[in-house]
Design an enzyme around this catalytic site. Structure first.
Site, PDB file in Angstrom:
ATOM      1  N   ARG A 139     -61.817  -3.242  15.894  1.00 46.86           N
ATOM      2  CA  ARG A 139     -62.211  -3.543  14.505  1.00 46.86           C
ATOM      3  C   ARG A 139     -63.725  -3.419  14.275  1.00 46.86           C
ATOM      4  NH1 ARG A 139     -57.413  -3.593  14.351  1.00 46.86           N
ATOM      5  NH2 ARG A 139     -56.102  -4.847  12.993  1.00 46.86           N
ATOM      6  N   SER A 173     -55.987  -9.753   7.996  1.00 42.77           N
ATOM      7  CA  SER A 173     -56.398 -10.733   9.015  1.00 42.77           C
ATOM      8  C   SER A 173     -57.803 -11.238   8.693  1.00 42.77           C
ATOM      9  CB  SER A 173     -56.445 -10.079  10.399  1.00 42.77           C
ATOM     10  OG  SER A 173     -55.195  -9.555  10.733  1.00 42.77           O
ATOM     11  N   GLU A 202     -63.053 -11.291  10.914  1.00 43.90           N
ATOM     12  CA  GLU A 202     -62.944  -9.846  10.711  1.00 43.90           C
ATOM     13  C   GLU A 202     -63.486  -9.534   9.313  1.00 43.90           C
ATOM     14  OE1 GLU A 202     -59.060  -7.883  11.581  1.00 43.90           O
ATOM     15  OE2 GLU A 202     -59.464  -6.707   9.803  1.00 43.90           O
TER      16      GLU A 202
HETATM   17  N1  EPU Z   1     -48.103 -15.092  15.614  1.00 41.95           N
HETATM   18  C1  EPU Z   1     -47.655 -16.369  15.421  1.00 41.95           C
HETATM   19  N2  EPU Z   1     -47.871 -16.947  14.222  1.00 41.95           N
HETATM   20  C2  EPU Z   1     -48.503 -16.308  13.213  1.00 41.95           C
HETATM   21  C3  EPU Z   1     -48.966 -14.995  13.415  1.00 41.95           C
HETATM   22  C4  EPU Z   1     -48.763 -14.398  14.633  1.00 41.95           C
HETATM   23  O1  EPU Z   1     -47.082 -16.983  16.305  1.00 41.95           O
HETATM   24  O2  EPU Z   1     -48.649 -16.910  12.156  1.00 41.95           O
HETATM   25  C5  EPU Z   1     -47.833 -14.440  16.915  1.00 41.95           C
HETATM   26  C6  EPU Z   1     -46.749 -13.375  16.791  1.00 41.95           C
HETATM   27  O3  EPU Z   1     -45.481 -13.905  16.916  1.00 41.95           O
HETATM   28  C7  EPU Z   1     -47.093 -12.452  17.923  1.00 41.95           C
HETATM   29  C8  EPU Z   1     -48.607 -12.511  17.969  1.00 41.95           C
HETATM   30  O4  EPU Z   1     -48.986 -13.742  17.351  1.00 41.95           O
HETATM   31  O5  EPU Z   1     -46.599 -12.925  19.137  1.00 41.95           O
HETATM   32  C9  EPU Z   1     -49.288 -11.343  17.287  1.00 41.95           C
HETATM   33  O6  EPU Z   1     -48.894 -11.306  15.913  1.00 41.95           O
HETATM   34  P1  EPU Z   1     -48.761  -9.939  15.072  1.00 41.95           P
HETATM   35  O7  EPU Z   1     -48.029  -8.929  15.861  1.00 41.95           O
HETATM   36  O8  EPU Z   1     -48.258 -10.294  13.725  1.00 41.95           O
HETATM   37  O9  EPU Z   1     -50.209  -9.364  14.972  1.00 41.95           O
HETATM   38  P2  EPU Z   1     -51.644 -10.056  14.876  1.00 41.95           P
HETATM   39  O10 EPU Z   1     -52.257  -9.973  16.220  1.00 41.95           O
HETATM   40  O11 EPU Z   1     -51.541 -11.381  14.247  1.00 41.95           O
HETATM   41  C10 EPU Z   1     -52.783  -7.759  14.388  1.00 41.95           C
HETATM   42  C11 EPU Z   1     -53.792  -7.188  13.445  1.00 41.95           C
HETATM   43  C12 EPU Z   1     -53.139  -6.873  12.107  1.00 41.95           C
HETATM   44  C13 EPU Z   1     -52.001  -5.898  12.337  1.00 41.95           C
HETATM   45  C14 EPU Z   1     -51.015  -6.523  13.311  1.00 41.95           C
HETATM   46  C15 EPU Z   1     -49.889  -5.606  13.683  1.00 41.95           C
HETATM   47  C16 EPU Z   1     -55.925  -8.147  14.073  1.00 41.95           C
HETATM   48  C17 EPU Z   1     -57.010  -9.094  13.718  1.00 41.95           C
HETATM   49  N3  EPU Z   1     -54.881  -8.119  13.246  1.00 41.95           N
HETATM   50  O12 EPU Z   1     -52.375  -9.020  13.886  1.00 41.95           O
HETATM   51  O13 EPU Z   1     -54.118  -6.231  11.303  1.00 41.95           O
HETATM   52  O14 EPU Z   1     -51.346  -5.563  11.126  1.00 41.95           O
HETATM   53  O15 EPU Z   1     -51.707  -6.857  14.534  1.00 41.95           O
HETATM   54  O16 EPU Z   1     -50.342  -4.615  14.528  1.00 41.95           O
HETATM   55  O17 EPU Z   1     -56.052  -7.436  15.066  1.00 41.95           O
HETATM   56  C18 EPU Z   1     -55.851  -6.650   9.707  1.00 41.95           C
HETATM   57  O18 EPU Z   1     -56.635  -6.305  10.575  1.00 41.95           O
HETATM   58  O19 EPU Z   1     -56.216  -6.995   8.556  1.00 41.95           O
HETATM   59  C19 EPU Z   1     -54.421  -6.706  10.032  1.00 41.95           C
HETATM   60  C20 EPU Z   1     -53.507  -7.170   9.182  1.00 41.95           C
END
Ligand code: EPU
Length: 336
Positions: free
Chosen positions: A164, A236, A332
Site C-alpha cells: 500500500r 480499509s 492507510e
Molecule cells: N477479519 C475478521 N474480522 C473482520 C475483518 C477481517 O476476523 O472484521 C479476518 C478475516 O476473517 C480474515 C482476515 O481477517 O481471516 C483478513 O480479512 P480479509 O480477507 O477481509 O482482508 P483484510 O486483510 O481485512 C485486505 C485489504 C483489503 C482487501 C482485502 C481482500 C488491507 C489494509 N486491506 O483486507 O483492501 O480488499 O484484503 O484482499 O490490506 C483497502 O485497502 O481499502 C481494502 C479494502
C-alpha cells in the site's frame, strides 16, 4: 483548465464529508499541468492532488488548491508475445479500466475489480485485493514534477512499490502528479484464485474464466464492503501490521485463532480487522461515525459525521488494539 472557488468537497471524498476547498483546479492535458507547475498560472498553496478521494479523511476546510487530474484515454500500446501493454490516463475511473481490459480478455487486473478511485492513485497506493497487487502489472508511470513542471517516467523499480505504498507516498510525496500509467497484461491469462473463497465463487458462476473471476470479486466486495455511494467510507482505514515472528508467537499462544500470514520482509502480517473485531468494535457506533458490521477494518460515516468524529473513533480503536494486542496500527487513509 477549469478553476473553481469555494467548492464543497462532499462529492470529492468517499466519506462524503461536506468541507470546502478554497480553490479547485481540473487539469485535462499535460500542457495545462506543465504551465501550472512552471508558475505560468498562479494558484493558492498548499496543493493537494486528489484522485477519486477514496483514501482520504478531511477534518476541516481545505485552505489551498485541490487539483483534480482529468487525463483521459485507454490505449492498447503494443503486443509482445502473450503480453499486451495498455496505458490509461490518470483521470479514468479504475474500475472502468478493469472492466475494459477484462472484456477484451486481457488478464492481470481482474482481482482488483471494483476498488474505488482513479487510475492516477493506483501506483501511489499500490492498490491490492484478493491475492493481487497492482505493482505486478505496472511497467511505467508518467508524472509531472509539481516543483518545476518537468515530465518524468518512472519504471516499475523506480516506483519503489511496497505494501500500500510507493515512492509517490514516500520520499517523493507531494512532488509529482501522475498523468498516465502503463500496464503489462496477458492475452492468455492465468487466473489467480488463491484467495479465500474465490475458487468456489467462480465455480458457482460456471467455471474459471476471466469474466467470472471479475464477477466473483465484485460479488465478494459487495457482500463485505460498504458501497461509498450509500455509506461513506474509504475502504480499509488501517494497514495490516507486520510484526516480528517473536511477537507473532506470543500472540498465537494468547489468541490461537489470530490470522497470521508470512510477509516477504520476514515478518508476520496480522489481520487488523480481526484484532479490531476482537476488541469489540465491529458494528459499533460513536456518534455518527462507526465501524462496518461486516468488515471491522472499514470505518463508516453513518450520516452527518464530521471528519474529526471519524478520526476520534479511529484513535480509540488504535488505542484499544495497542492495549489488548500490543500492536500499533498504521493508517492507510491519509488524514488532511
Ligand atoms: N477479519 C475478521 N474480522 C473482520 C475483518 C477481517 O476476523 O472484521 C479476518 C478475516 O476473517 C480474515 C482476515 O481477517 O481471516 C483478513 O480479512 P480479509 O480477507 O477481509 O482482508 P483484510 O486483510 O481485512 C485486505 C485489504 C483489503 C482487501 C482485502 C481482500 C488491507 C489494509 N486491506 O483486507 O483492501 O480488499 O484484503 O484482499 O490490506 C483497502 O485497502 O481499502 C481494502 C479494502
Amino acid at each position: 483548465m477549469l478553476i473553481n472557488k469555494n467548492i464543497s468537497l462532499k462529492h470529492f471524498n468517499t466519506f462524503g464529508l461536506d468541507y470546502k476547498a478554497e480553490c479547485m483546479v481540473r487539469v485535462r492535458t499535460k500542457k495545462e499541468a506543465v504551465a501550472l507547475f512552471k508558475g505560468e498560472i498562479s494558484f493558492k498553496k498548499p496543493l493537494l492532488i486528489l484522485g477519486g478521494g477514496s483514501n482520504i479523511l478531511f477534518t476541516g476546510d481545505f485552505k489551498g488548491t485541490i487539483l483534480l487530474p482529468d487525463f483521459k484515454g485507454i490505449r492498447i500500446e503494443k503486443k509482445e508475445g502473450r503480453s499486451v501493454i495498455v496505458s490509461a490516463g490518470a483521470g479514468i475511473v479504475w474500475d472502468k479500466l478493469v472492466e475494459w481490459t477484462t472484456e477484451r480478455g486481457l488478464g492481470g487486473l481482474e482481482n482488483l475489480s471494483l476498488i474505488p478511485g482513479k487510475v492516477g492513485a493506483v501506483p501511489v497506493q499500490n492498490i491490492g485485493a484478493y491475492g493481487a497487487e497492482v505493482k505486478d502489472t505496472i511497467i511505467k508511470v508518467r508524472a509531472i514534477s509539481v516543483i518545476d513542471g518537468s515530465v518524468r517516467f518512472f519504471n516499475n523499480k523506480e516506483c519503489g512499490f511496497g505494501y500500500r505504498t510507493s515512492i509517490f507516498k514516500g520520499s517523493e510525496k507531494g512532488r509529482y502528479l501522475v498523468t498516465r500509467v502503463w500496464f503489462r497484461l496477458s492475452g492468455e491469462p492465468v487466473l489467480n484464485l488463491n484467495y479465500g473463497s474465490l475458487n468456489e465463487e467462480v465455480a458457482k458462476l460456471g467455471g474459471a474464466t476471466l469474466k467470472n473471476l471479475r464477477k466473483a470479486v465484485i460479488h465478494i466486495r459487495q457482500n463485505k464492503l460498504p458501497d461509498p455511494e450509500v455509506t461513506g467510507n474509504a475502504g480499509s482505514f488501517y494497514k495490516n501490521p507486520v510484526v516480528s515472528p517473536q511477537l507473532a508467537d506470543i500472540l498465537k499462544k494468547r489468541f490461537p485463532q489470530i490470522p497470521c500470514y508470512d510477509d516477504p520482509s520476514g515478518g508476520i502480517k496480522l489481520a487488523a480487522g480481526w484484532m479490531i473485531e476482537h476488541c469489540g468494535w465491529k458494528g459499533r457506533r460513536l456518534g455518527k461515525a462507526g465501524v462496518h458490521e461486516n468488515q471491522a477494518l472499514v470505518l463508516i460515516n453513518t450520516g452527518e459525521a464530521s471528519g474529526k468524529e471519524i478520526l476520534d473513533l479511529s484513535e480509540k480503536i488504535r488505542a484499544s488494539v495497542m492495549e489488548k494486542f500490543g500492536v500499533e496500527l498504521d493508517r492507510e487513509v491519509v488524514v488532511i
